[in-house]
Design a protein around this motif. Structure first.
Motif, PDB file in Angstrom:
ATOM      1  N   PRO A  90       0.900  -1.260   0.123  1.00  0.00           N
ATOM      2  CA  PRO A  90       0.007   0.091  -0.091  1.00  0.00           C
ATOM      3  C   PRO A  90       0.936   1.261  -0.067  1.00  0.00           C
ATOM      4  CG  PRO A  90      -0.694  -1.318   1.881  1.00  0.00           C
ATOM      5  CD  PRO A  90       0.667  -2.173   1.319  1.00  0.00           C
ATOM      6  N   LEU A  91       0.292   2.296  -0.542  1.00  0.00           N
ATOM      7  CA  LEU A  91       1.022   3.658  -0.726  1.00  0.00           C
ATOM      8  C   LEU A  91       0.744   4.346   0.363  1.00  0.00           C
ATOM      9  CD1 LEU A  91       2.837   5.613  -2.125  1.00  0.00           C
ATOM     10  CD2 LEU A  91       0.924   5.924  -3.665  1.00  0.00           C
ATOM     11  N   GLU A  92       1.580   4.675   1.505  1.00  0.00           N
ATOM     12  CA  GLU A  92       1.296   5.376   2.652  1.00  0.00           C
ATOM     13  C   GLU A  92       2.099   6.659   2.628  1.00  0.00           C
ATOM     14  OE1 GLU A  92      -0.179   3.085   6.343  1.00  0.00           O
ATOM     15  OE2 GLU A  92       1.087   1.422   4.929  1.00  0.00           O
ATOM     16  N   LEU A  93       1.507   7.604   2.912  1.00  0.00           N
ATOM     17  CA  LEU A  93       2.156   9.108   2.537  1.00  0.00           C
ATOM     18  C   LEU A  93       2.340   9.755   4.097  1.00  0.00           C
ATOM     19  CD1 LEU A  93       0.629  10.594  -0.666  1.00  0.00           C
ATOM     20  CD2 LEU A  93       2.655   9.268  -0.486  1.00  0.00           C
ATOM     21  N   GLU A  94       3.495  10.138   4.652  1.00  0.00           N
ATOM     22  CA  GLU A  94       3.655  10.929   5.654  1.00  0.00           C
ATOM     23  C   GLU A  94       2.965  12.254   5.620  1.00  0.00           C
ATOM     24  OE1 GLU A  94       5.582  10.011   8.320  1.00  0.00           O
ATOM     25  OE2 GLU A  94       6.355   8.069   7.698  1.00  0.00           O
ATOM     26  N   GLU A  95       2.459  12.806   6.802  1.00  0.00           N
ATOM     27  CA  GLU A  95       1.845  14.164   6.690  1.00  0.00           C
ATOM     28  C   GLU A  95       2.938  15.211   6.270  1.00  0.00           C
ATOM     29  OE1 GLU A  95      -0.714  16.751   6.387  1.00  0.00           O
ATOM     30  OE2 GLU A  95      -1.244  14.653   6.945  1.00  0.00           O
ATOM     31  N   SER A  96       4.224  14.920   6.232  1.00  0.00           N
ATOM     32  CA  SER A  96       5.383  15.936   6.105  1.00  0.00           C
ATOM     33  C   SER A  96       5.728  15.860   4.643  1.00  0.00           C
ATOM     34  CB  SER A  96       6.556  15.478   6.865  1.00  0.00           C
ATOM     35  OG  SER A  96       7.035  14.296   6.453  1.00  0.00           O
ATOM     36  N   PHE A  97       5.402  14.702   3.922  1.00  0.00           N
ATOM     37  CA  PHE A  97       5.470  14.571   2.562  1.00  0.00           C
ATOM     38  C   PHE A  97       4.594  15.409   1.728  1.00  0.00           C
ATOM     39  CE2 PHE A  97       4.476  12.201  -1.563  1.00  0.00           C
ATOM     40  CZ  PHE A  97       5.595  11.725  -2.005  1.00  0.00           C
ATOM     41  N   ILE A  98       3.150  15.187   2.215  1.00  0.00           N
ATOM     42  CA  ILE A  98       2.235  16.146   1.642  1.00  0.00           C
ATOM     43  C   ILE A  98       2.613  17.617   2.100  1.00  0.00           C
ATOM     44  CG2 ILE A  98      -0.319  16.602   1.705  1.00  0.00           C
ATOM     45  CD1 ILE A  98      -0.587  13.393   2.645  1.00  0.00           C
ATOM     46  N   GLU A  99       2.782  17.953   3.384  1.00  0.00           N
ATOM     47  CA  GLU A  99       3.035  19.374   3.575  1.00  0.00           C
ATOM     48  C   GLU A  99       4.309  19.996   2.792  1.00  0.00           C
ATOM     49  OE1 GLU A  99       0.405  20.394   5.095  1.00  0.00           O
ATOM     50  OE2 GLU A  99       1.434  21.961   5.039  1.00  0.00           O
ATOM     51  N   ASN A 100       5.235  19.247   2.661  1.00  0.00           N
ATOM     52  CA  ASN A 100       6.256  19.530   1.736  1.00  0.00           C
ATOM     53  C   ASN A 100       5.981  20.160   0.376  1.00  0.00           C
ATOM     54  OD1 ASN A 100       9.177  20.394   1.448  1.00  0.00           O
ATOM     55  ND2 ASN A 100       9.451  18.099   0.459  1.00  0.00           N
ATOM     56  N   ILE A 101       4.896  19.366  -0.104  1.00  0.00           N
ATOM     57  CA  ILE A 101       4.551  19.762  -1.481  1.00  0.00           C
ATOM     58  C   ILE A 101       3.714  20.898  -1.634  1.00  0.00           C
ATOM     59  CG2 ILE A 101       3.202  18.797  -3.729  1.00  0.00           C
ATOM     60  CD1 ILE A 101       4.127  15.956  -2.637  1.00  0.00           C
ATOM     61  N   ARG A 102       2.640  20.838  -0.531  1.00  0.00           N
ATOM     62  CA  ARG A 102       1.855  21.951  -0.278  1.00  0.00           C
ATOM     63  C   ARG A 102       2.551  23.429  -0.027  1.00  0.00           C
ATOM     64  NH1 ARG A 102      -3.478  21.481   2.107  1.00  0.00           N
ATOM     65  NH2 ARG A 102      -2.751  19.532   2.991  1.00  0.00           N
ATOM     66  N   VAL A 103       3.540  23.521   0.734  1.00  0.00           N
ATOM     67  CA  VAL A 103       3.940  24.725   0.896  1.00  0.00           C
ATOM     68  C   VAL A 103       4.813  25.300  -0.447  1.00  0.00           C
ATOM     69  CG1 VAL A 103       4.050  24.553   3.288  1.00  0.00           C
ATOM     70  CG2 VAL A 103       6.191  23.919   1.916  1.00  0.00           C
ATOM     71  N   ASN A 104       5.173  24.187  -1.068  1.00  0.00           N
ATOM     72  CA  ASN A 104       5.908  24.823  -2.531  1.00  0.00           C
ATOM     73  C   ASN A 104       5.032  24.705  -3.706  1.00  0.00           C
ATOM     74  OD1 ASN A 104       8.871  24.772  -1.539  1.00  0.00           O
ATOM     75  ND2 ASN A 104       8.607  22.583  -1.205  1.00  0.00           N
ATOM     76  N   LEU A 105       3.774  24.670  -3.660  1.00  0.00           N
ATOM     77  CA  LEU A 105       2.930  24.811  -4.500  1.00  0.00           C
ATOM     78  C   LEU A 105       3.054  26.062  -4.994  1.00  0.00           C
ATOM     79  CD1 LEU A 105       0.842  22.452  -5.129  1.00  0.00           C
ATOM     80  CD2 LEU A 105      -1.248  23.680  -3.847  1.00  0.00           C
ATOM     81  N   PRO A 106       2.860  26.247  -6.477  1.00  0.00           N
ATOM     82  CA  PRO A 106       3.032  27.534  -7.354  1.00  0.00           C
ATOM     83  C   PRO A 106       1.642  28.111  -7.176  1.00  0.00           C
ATOM     84  CG  PRO A 106       2.837  25.648  -8.763  1.00  0.00           C
ATOM     85  CD  PRO A 106       3.056  25.152  -7.686  1.00  0.00           C
ATOM     86  N   GLU A 107       1.672  29.584  -7.415  1.00  0.00           N
ATOM     87  CA  GLU A 107       0.116  30.372  -7.492  1.00  0.00           C
ATOM     88  C   GLU A 107      -0.610  29.675  -8.499  1.00  0.00           C
ATOM     89  OE1 GLU A 107      -1.190  34.832  -7.519  1.00  0.00           O
ATOM     90  OE2 GLU A 107       0.417  34.463  -8.669  1.00  0.00           O
ATOM     91  N   LEU A 108      -1.761  29.375  -8.338  1.00  0.00           N
ATOM     92  CA  LEU A 108      -2.540  28.878  -9.302  1.00  0.00           C
ATOM     93  C   LEU A 108      -3.306  29.601 -10.073  1.00  0.00           C
ATOM     94  CD1 LEU A 108      -3.539  25.816  -6.865  1.00  0.00           C
ATOM     95  CD2 LEU A 108      -2.615  25.635  -9.278  1.00  0.00           C
ATOM     96  N   PRO A 109      -4.083  29.585 -11.335  1.00  0.00           N
ATOM     97  CA  PRO A 109      -4.551  30.632 -12.291  1.00  0.00           C
ATOM     98  C   PRO A 109      -5.691  31.270 -11.412  1.00  0.00           C
ATOM     99  CG  PRO A 109      -4.607  28.001 -13.206  1.00  0.00           C
ATOM    100  CD  PRO A 109      -3.882  27.968 -11.798  1.00  0.00           C
ATOM    101  N   GLU A 110      -6.402  30.588 -10.822  1.00  0.00           N
ATOM    102  CA  GLU A 110      -7.744  31.268 -10.114  1.00  0.00           C
ATOM    103  C   GLU A 110      -7.188  32.332  -9.033  1.00  0.00           C
ATOM    104  OE1 GLU A 110     -10.583  31.461 -10.986  1.00  0.00           O
ATOM    105  OE2 GLU A 110     -11.381  32.507  -9.305  1.00  0.00           O
ATOM    106  N   ALA A 111      -6.067  31.907  -8.593  1.00  0.00           N
ATOM    107  CA  ALA A 111      -5.316  32.859  -7.588  1.00  0.00           C
ATOM    108  C   ALA A 111      -4.708  34.097  -8.161  1.00  0.00           C
ATOM    109  CB  ALA A 111      -4.375  32.246  -6.420  1.00  0.00           C
ATOM    110  N   LYS A 112      -4.060  33.724  -9.257  1.00  0.00           N
ATOM    111  CA  LYS A 112      -3.295  34.574 -10.049  1.00  0.00           C
ATOM    112  C   LYS A 112      -4.344  35.805 -10.743  1.00  0.00           C
ATOM    113  CE  LYS A 112       0.497  32.972 -12.162  1.00  0.00           C
ATOM    114  NZ  LYS A 112       1.685  33.637 -11.670  1.00  0.00           N
ATOM    115  N   ARG A 113      -5.298  34.999 -11.284  1.00  0.00           N
ATOM    116  CA  ARG A 113      -6.372  35.721 -11.800  1.00  0.00           C
ATOM    117  C   ARG A 113      -7.026  37.032 -10.765  1.00  0.00           C
ATOM    118  NH1 ARG A 113     -11.494  36.593 -12.363  1.00  0.00           N
ATOM    119  NH2 ARG A 113     -11.720  35.264 -10.592  1.00  0.00           N
ATOM    120  N   LYS A 114      -7.180  36.681  -9.591  1.00  0.00           N
ATOM    121  CA  LYS A 114      -7.817  37.432  -8.779  1.00  0.00           C
ATOM    122  C   LYS A 114      -6.687  38.452  -8.190  1.00  0.00           C
ATOM    123  CE  LYS A 114     -11.079  34.992  -5.824  1.00  0.00           C
ATOM    124  NZ  LYS A 114     -11.166  33.830  -4.942  1.00  0.00           N
TER     125      LYS A 114
END
Lengths: 502, 95
Positions: A306-330
């Motif tokens: 099974p694929l089990e993800l640590e919270e830190s694995f997800i968090e690390n991706i979340r904080v490095n997320l680029p600005e998304l089109p909807e946010a950029k448009r706003k």
């Protein structure tokens, strides 16, 4: 326009009254990665047949899959971009079916426990109004190889280069209500994955493909479905497999909805089935092998844990997320002060947004938006270039725009400079300097021209005193005499003072 | 749980093996014997026990995103009954 404008309705006329359409889409998006989901073979498109294939992808006996970490990260990233729930526990299952381009005899997919759960995205219709579409899930799976049927009249040729490339299957809720909305939804998904760099989004290269579920119902039924979540309020759906362009998605839905309405109105019943869209004829037809199409006998893949993800694995991706089109448009509207229209056009494509942001690093935002949207896009469209092929770089355009805002050249001259930069390249500042294109702001020089013109055209001058709106004629003459270089504001001021005494 | 002769034919068809015509009755009996034997497991009380799909408790091993394999078309095609110009060639199979 308000979000989820309740007045939007797309109906189809029938002999027995009006009909509405309900659409859900399953979009297969190829994950942007160097290597495949479970092997170390390359994902590069367009290689010689069967070269980017490992023995895992060819399903040789005894070969075992090892998951590509980056593909997992890409799926999580995309899930976050869809405002969706990320599941810390997911699992790979085998989906069993036989086809020549599926050497394993099963596809490794995620059935019961997908990596991403429910989310939602905001899409924009052609008229600028917006609507939200719920996301049911996103799961990771392997792509199949490619069957080529037209090389030989009696044989099928199989290339396994695509076999094992990671796919994200993004399943929407049945919240799409017209062919145009379906295209808008897929377009929005494409924009999001391209912003995130998780999928190339090129439908021509097969990087995105859609299965479209279509049903029809009477007005009012869909609202009951939304209230209760009970599918019994909706009609029986048909799934149209593998539609590979926005135009074909719209065509397939139009044809399929009409087909279903005709059957129901003639007293018939819709069979839930899988259909194929023929792009040449524009019709959908039932798949021949339909009696076996839905018996995939899923079970957990014993080769994979099974694929089990640590919270830190997800968090690390979340904080490095680029600005998304909807946010950029706003942000473009609220912070930069652009119009809704300009902001939408500029953010609809990541490359455009990147270009624009590079321009405003060195120039005024509003005027830059104008220049990018009108002059640049207009010219690129005319020549059939994409933004990444633009002969005018963001730095060059920023310099040009700055020359206008600092009153060195007028907007009119700027268009000439733009043409020169487009055709010959070069630094706009130097071009303006060396070719004497600077705006004449020296009021003495302009005054001299004005005096000469008034002296030469006394009748015209008298006319202005009676009809002040004919002042424009003089403005034009001054501009002509100065080769367009006179500052239009200064010209106007001087003329008004001389002729109208204001 | 048990299977009928129709189920046996269906399983054969899904697995793309020839219908075992004269052996369907015999196979149905054998398969039902196996299923009945496995059903012994129903005697175990599993109330409140999470379904288990693996006895291994280590995390899923992951690989870096690097191209380390492939570029062996001759090996990939070696066992193909028919291959041409780098492709596998199979009987016409188009929907």
């Amino acid at each position: 326009m308000p979000l989820d404008d309740a007045t939007y309705r797309y109906t189809l006329p029938g002999a027995t009254g009006e009909w509405e359409i309900v659409i859900g889409l399953e979009v297969h998006a190829q994950v942007q990665s160097n290597a495949k989901l479970f092997s170390g073979a390359s994902t590069e498109f367009g290689a010689a047949p069967n070269t980017h294939v490992s023995l895992v992808d060819a399903a040789m006996p005894g070969m075992l899959p090892v998951i590509n970490k980056h593909c997992v990260e890409q799926a999580v990233k995309t899930g976050l971009g869809l405002n969706a729930q990320i599941n810390s526990f997911s699992r790979f299952d085998r989906k069993n079916y036989f086809y020549p381009d599926l050497p394993q005899g099963y596809q490794i997919s995620q059935f019961q426990f997908p990596i991403v759960g429910e989310g939602e995205i905001v899409c924009e219709r052609d008229d600028g109004s917006r609507f939200t579409v719920g996301i049911e899930r996103l799961h990771l799976e392997q792509d199949a190889g490619k069957s080529i049927h037209d090389l030989d009249p009696n044989a099928t040729y199989v290339d396994l280069n695509r076999s094992g490339v990671a796919l994200m299957e993004i399943v929407s809720k049945p919240h799409v209500r017209s062919p145009q909305e379906a295209a808008a939804y897929v377009r929005t998904l494409r924009t999001i994955v391209r912003y995130l760099d998780t999928c190339g989004g090129d439908m021509e290269k097969g990087q995105m493909r859609a299965d479209v579920n279509v049903s029809v119902c009477r007005p009012g039924q869909y609202e009951k479905f939304r209230e209760t979540g009970d599918f019994k309020h909706l009609g029986t759906r048909c799934e149209i497999k593998n539609v590979n362009s926005l135009r074909f998605i719209m065509q397939a839905i139009e044809y399929e909805a009409r087909r279903q309405i005709d059957i129901i109105e003639e007293g018939g019943k819709i069979d839930q089935e899988t259909r194929l869209f023929d792009a040449n004829t524009g019709v959908t037809r039932a798949m021949r092998s339909k009696e076996e199409a839905h018996d995939y006998r899923y079970f957990p893949d014993p080769d994979l844990l099974p694929l089990e993800l640590e919270e830190s694995f997800i968090e690390n991706i979340r904080v490095n997320l680029p600005e998304l089109p909807e946010a950029k448009r706003k942000r473009f509207v609220e912070v930069l002060g652009l119009s809704e229209y300009d902001a939408s056009v500029l953010t609809a494509d990541k490359d455009r947004a990147d270009y624009f942001e590079a321009v405003i690093a060195g120039a005024d935002a509003k005027l830059s938006a104008n220049w990018v949207n009108n002059e640049l896009f207009g010219r690129l469209n005319k020549e059939g270039f994409s933004i990444t092929e633009s002969p005018v770089s963001p730095v060059q355009l920023a310099k040009l725009v700055s020359l206008i805002t600092s009153n060195v050249i007028s907007g009119k001259i700027a268009k000439d400079v733009f043409e020169i930069v487009w055709a010959e390249g070069g630094d706009p500042e130097q071009i303006v300097e060396s070719r004497g294109m600077k705006q004449v702001t020296d009021t003495g020089a302009i005054q001299k021209v004005v005096d000469e013109l008034i002296a030469a055209n006394p009748e015209q001058a008298e006319k202005v005193k009676v009809k002040p709106q004919t002042l424009g004629w003089f403005v034009g003459q001054v501009m002509k005499a100065t080769g367009g270089k006179a500052n239009p504001q200064a010209v106007n001021e001087i003329l008004r003072k001389k002729l109208l005494d204001v | 749980m048990s299977v009928t002769e129709d189920d046996v034919r269906r399983i054969a068809r899904l697995a793309r093996i020839a219908e075992p015509k004269d052996r369907v009755a015999k196979l149905t009996g054998e398969l039902n014997g196996i299923l009945a034997w496995v059903e012994m497991l129903n005697e175990v009380d599993v109330d409140g026990v999470e379904p288990m799909t693996t006895p291994v408790s280590t995390p899923l091993p992951m690989r870096e995103d690097a191209v380390t394999d492939g570029e062996i078309p001759e090996k990939v095609l070696k066992n193909a009954p028919k291959a041409e110009e780098g492709f596998f060639v199979v009987p016409k199979s188009v929907e």
